[in-house]
Write an enzyme that holds these catalytic residues in place. Structure first.
Site, PDB file in Angstrom:
ATOM      1  N   GLY A  47       0.768  -1.239   0.000  1.00 24.86           N
ATOM      2  CA  GLY A  47       0.000   0.000   0.000  1.00 24.86           C
ATOM      3  C   GLY A  47       0.795   1.281   0.000  1.00 24.86           C
ATOM      4  O   GLY A  47       0.332   2.307  -0.491  1.00 24.86           O
ATOM      5  N   ASP A 109      -3.661   2.208  11.106  1.00 25.48           N
ATOM      6  CA  ASP A 109      -5.050   1.878  11.413  1.00 25.48           C
ATOM      7  C   ASP A 109      -5.086   1.170  12.762  1.00 25.48           C
ATOM      8  O   ASP A 109      -5.056   1.809  13.804  1.00 25.48           O
ATOM      9  CB  ASP A 109      -5.608   1.024  10.267  1.00 25.48           C
ATOM     10  CG  ASP A 109      -7.107   0.818  10.312  1.00 25.48           C
ATOM     11  OD1 ASP A 109      -7.769   1.301  11.243  1.00 25.48           O
ATOM     12  OD2 ASP A 109      -7.624   0.155   9.403  1.00 25.48           O
ATOM     13  N   LYS A 137      -5.437   6.767  11.143  1.00 24.41           N
ATOM     14  CA  LYS A 137      -6.843   6.507  11.469  1.00 24.41           C
ATOM     15  C   LYS A 137      -6.893   6.052  12.927  1.00 24.41           C
ATOM     16  O   LYS A 137      -6.778   4.874  13.232  1.00 24.41           O
ATOM     17  CB  LYS A 137      -7.422   5.434  10.551  1.00 24.41           C
ATOM     18  CG  LYS A 137      -8.924   5.224  10.755  1.00 24.41           C
ATOM     19  CD  LYS A 137      -9.448   4.036   9.980  1.00 24.41           C
ATOM     20  CE  LYS A 137      -9.658   4.356   8.536  1.00 24.41           C
ATOM     21  NZ  LYS A 137     -10.346   3.252   7.814  1.00 24.41           N
ATOM     22  N   PHE A 158     -13.322   3.537   5.012  1.00 25.61           N
ATOM     23  CA  PHE A 158     -12.336   2.757   4.270  1.00 25.61           C
ATOM     24  C   PHE A 158     -11.894   3.581   3.074  1.00 25.61           C
ATOM     25  O   PHE A 158     -12.717   4.058   2.298  1.00 25.61           O
ATOM     26  CB  PHE A 158     -12.931   1.421   3.812  1.00 25.61           C
ATOM     27  CG  PHE A 158     -11.895   0.503   3.239  1.00 25.61           C
ATOM     28  CD1 PHE A 158     -11.113  -0.282   4.063  1.00 25.61           C
ATOM     29  CD2 PHE A 158     -11.676   0.448   1.874  1.00 25.61           C
ATOM     30  CE1 PHE A 158     -10.135  -1.113   3.545  1.00 25.61           C
ATOM     31  CE2 PHE A 158     -10.707  -0.374   1.332  1.00 25.61           C
ATOM     32  CZ  PHE A 158      -9.929  -1.165   2.177  1.00 25.61           C
ATOM     33  N   VAL A 159     -10.577   3.770   2.938  1.00 27.27           N
ATOM     34  CA  VAL A 159     -10.048   4.629   1.886  1.00 27.27           C
ATOM     35  C   VAL A 159      -9.295   3.828   0.834  1.00 27.27           C
ATOM     36  O   VAL A 159      -8.760   2.758   1.109  1.00 27.27           O
ATOM     37  CB  VAL A 159      -9.132   5.731   2.464  1.00 27.27           C
ATOM     38  CG1 VAL A 159      -9.933   6.715   3.300  1.00 27.27           C
ATOM     39  CG2 VAL A 159      -7.995   5.144   3.270  1.00 27.27           C
ATOM     40  N   ASP A 165      -5.701   0.045  -1.679  1.00 28.34           N
ATOM     41  CA  ASP A 165      -6.600  -0.706  -2.541  1.00 28.34           C
ATOM     42  C   ASP A 165      -7.781  -1.301  -1.801  1.00 28.34           C
ATOM     43  O   ASP A 165      -7.836  -1.317  -0.572  1.00 28.34           O
ATOM     44  CB  ASP A 165      -5.822  -1.848  -3.200  1.00 28.34           C
ATOM     45  CG  ASP A 165      -5.486  -2.960  -2.219  1.00 28.34           C
ATOM     46  OD1 ASP A 165      -5.685  -4.133  -2.567  1.00 28.34           O
ATOM     47  OD2 ASP A 165      -5.038  -2.668  -1.091  1.00 28.34           O
TER      48      ASP A 165
END
Length: 181
Positions: A47, A109, A137, A158-159, A165
């Site tokens: 990511g 996260d 987050k 959710f980004v 992705d």
């Protein structure tokens, strides 16, 4: 403002490409000010690859010439929620002992991935481990960890985009957004 391509869901832009570029310049200057010698940059794949590439170029503009190695770990598989266990998919090839290491991740996260990577690198003898994330987050933190450098706070959604992705889709978007509709 939603953005979409043929055959794709509409995406609401949260952070534009321009705002991301501006923050990266600030982050790079802040990291360069640390004057970390023998700097090794370790992006956590997959990511963070877009963010890491742009940050590396920003570090270059700020006068740094770090070495780069990659760590690929996973706690998400193909879903939208962490499975709670971090697996190493690709380990570092370079020795971190005695090195200053900058770990780059896309999103902090639950904290499991960043904490795992930081602890792994520290246990291997790194002199110092500094962390930098694109998004923080805080609402889902399961592990007590804070990043040293953060580009943006992430809303509790959710980004996707800018390397992040949903089941290997949307990484190519030049912005961070959320799927709508």
């Amino acid at each position: 403002m939603p953005d979409s391509a043929p055959g794709m869901e509409a995406i609401e832009v949260i952070y534009t490409a321009e705002s991301i570029a501006d923050r990266i310049a600030v982050l790079a200057e802040g990291i360069a000010a640390l004057k970390l010698d023998r700097l090794l940059v370790v992006p956590i794949l997959t990511g963070s690859f877009v963010f890491a590439g742009d940050l590396l170029r920003g570090l270059h503009r700020a006068g740094l010439a770090p070495e780069v190695d990659f760590l690929s770990v996973s706690s998400y598989r193909d879903g939208t929620k962490s499975v709670g266990k971090v697996d190493i998919l690709r380990d570092l090839k370079l020795d971190v002992a005695g090195r200053n290491v900058l770990v780059i991740d896309d999103i902090l996260d639950t904290g499991r991935t960043l904490a795992f990577a930081k602890d792994l690198i520290a246990a291997r003898g790194a002199a110092q481990v500094v962390t930098c994330v694109l998004l923080d987050k805080k609402t889902r933190r399961a592990v007590a960890i804070e990043a040293d450098y953060v580009a943006f706070e992430c809303p509790p959604v959710f980004v996707v985009g800018y390397g992040m992705d949903l089941a290997s889709r949307f990484r190519e978007l030049p912005f961070v957004g959320r799927i709508v509709g």
